[in-house]
Enzyme design. Sequence first.
Site, mmCIF file in Angstrom:
data_model
loop_
_atom_site.group_PDB
_atom_site.id
_atom_site.type_symbol
_atom_site.label_atom_id
_atom_site.label_comp_id
_atom_site.label_asym_id
_atom_site.label_seq_id
_atom_site.Cartn_x
_atom_site.Cartn_y
_atom_site.Cartn_z
ATOM 1 N N ARG A 52 0.891 -1.180 0.000
ATOM 2 C CA ARG A 52 0.000 0.000 0.000
ATOM 3 C C ARG A 52 0.916 1.213 0.000
ATOM 4 O O ARG A 52 1.663 1.431 0.958
ATOM 5 C CB ARG A 52 -0.916 0.000 1.228
ATOM 6 C CG ARG A 52 -1.651 1.314 1.415
ATOM 7 C CD ARG A 52 -2.762 1.251 2.430
ATOM 8 N NE ARG A 52 -3.916 0.539 1.897
ATOM 9 C CZ ARG A 52 -5.130 0.560 2.453
ATOM 10 N NH1 ARG A 52 -5.344 1.231 3.565
ATOM 11 N NH2 ARG A 52 -6.125 -0.106 1.900
ATOM 12 N N GLN A 105 -10.181 -3.881 -3.656
ATOM 13 C CA GLN A 105 -11.482 -3.459 -3.108
ATOM 14 C C GLN A 105 -12.622 -3.799 -4.068
ATOM 15 O O GLN A 105 -13.701 -4.235 -3.651
ATOM 16 C CB GLN A 105 -11.447 -1.945 -2.851
ATOM 17 C CG GLN A 105 -12.732 -1.390 -2.260
ATOM 18 C CD GLN A 105 -12.945 -1.830 -0.825
ATOM 19 O OE1 GLN A 105 -12.061 -1.717 -0.006
ATOM 20 N NE2 GLN A 105 -14.128 -2.366 -0.520
HETATM 21 N N1 CP Z 1 -11.250 -0.353 2.478
HETATM 22 C C1 CP Z 1 -9.974 -0.394 2.896
HETATM 23 O O1 CP Z 1 -9.031 -0.597 2.120
HETATM 24 O O2 CP Z 1 -9.823 -0.255 4.246
HETATM 25 P P1 CP Z 1 -8.453 -0.074 5.019
HETATM 26 O O3 CP Z 1 -7.907 1.281 4.668
HETATM 27 O O4 CP Z 1 -8.851 -0.152 6.460
HETATM 28 O O5 CP Z 1 -7.514 -1.160 4.618
HETATM 29 N N1 NVA Z 2 -10.101 6.582 -0.952
HETATM 30 C C1 NVA Z 2 -9.687 6.151 0.353
HETATM 31 C C2 NVA Z 2 -9.895 4.680 0.489
HETATM 32 C C3 NVA Z 2 -9.510 4.110 1.824
HETATM 33 C C4 NVA Z 2 -9.681 2.617 1.864
HETATM 34 C C5 NVA Z 2 -8.225 6.527 0.578
HETATM 35 O O1 NVA Z 2 -7.430 6.385 -0.365
HETATM 36 O O2 NVA Z 2 -7.879 6.959 1.669
#
Ligand code: CP
Ligand code: NVA
Length: 316
Positions: A116, A146
């Site tokens: 991430r 997602q």
């Molecule tokens: N939806 C999602 O990716 O949640 P997190 O940021 O908690 O991983």
């Molecule tokens: N759009 C949001 C999604 C979090 C899961 C972000 O990038 O913070």
Amino acid sequence: MTAHPAPAHVRHFLDLAPLPAGELRALVDAAHRRKADRGPWFRGQADADAPLKGAVLAMIFQKASTRTRVSFDIAMRQVGGSSIVMSAADMQLGRGETIEDTAKVLSRMVDCVMIRANRHEDVVNFAGAASVPVINGLTDLSHPCQIVADIMTIEERIGEVAGKRIAWIGDGNNVCASFLQAAAKLDYSMAIATPKDYAPRTQEIEAARKAGAKIDVCATAMQAAQGADVVVTDTWVSMGDVDKDARMAAFPAYCVTDKVMAEAKPAAVFLHCLPAHRGEEVSEAVMDGAQSAVWDEAENRIHAQKAVLLWSLGYL
Ligand code: CP
Ligand code: NVA
């Protein structure tokens, strides 16, 4: 212990755009199947076939996460493997070791890496240097894992996603981009309502249309919701966004309320990848109401990750 051969293919899961439609469909089907095949067991108990027995996933987080980190960890246990979770700040990456060197080292130690990252290009560069599959666990530009869980959730509630109309209301962000990338592949249409300064990138809309998807850009949230089978939103301020005040001023007309949901089909489903901000992008009544499928959606991250892991390691 069963010895699993090295995967024949190193398949990176960086975005939905390059994924053939049939493979995306197979991913979603595998997620449905694996969910259905589990008994009322403890969450950490492996599936009967434990297809990735002995495999290790490393996870690198440059940004916060609850669902992605826990669902990947549990997913690995259920496919018979294990995982290592790392915050980038605690790694040598945080002290200047390059993305490429990190990718080469981890490729010698684990079987798959989920990352991430703040910048999408870092994930692309990581994958370019890695010799094991790399999975995008969210970047500024996309969140492909997602969408596998979201499609699964839609299909559980209202049947096959093909032919459905998905209304995206709010910020044209990373999650919206991944919905756009999957539209033509899974044959759904989209209606998008965002403030004009927060629209999805033109190239994402054009690519979806060019691939054959019907994408309507609407002036208001009410218009986008009209006749929709699914209404989706997300936070107005994503991780890494630095213009919070401007965003909070731009978005109030894009809250998904009962009035917005009333424009959609009576059986319409509400989705949100979470975390949610009640009273901002969604009202409390919608978030916690009967049409909301957000808790199923969060759980489905586990089943979806299992399919992504199997695909990445060449077992799907
Ligand atoms: N939806 C999602 O990716 O949640 P997190 O940021 O908690 O991983
Ligand atoms: N759009 C949001 C999604 C979090 C899961 C972000 O990038 O913070």
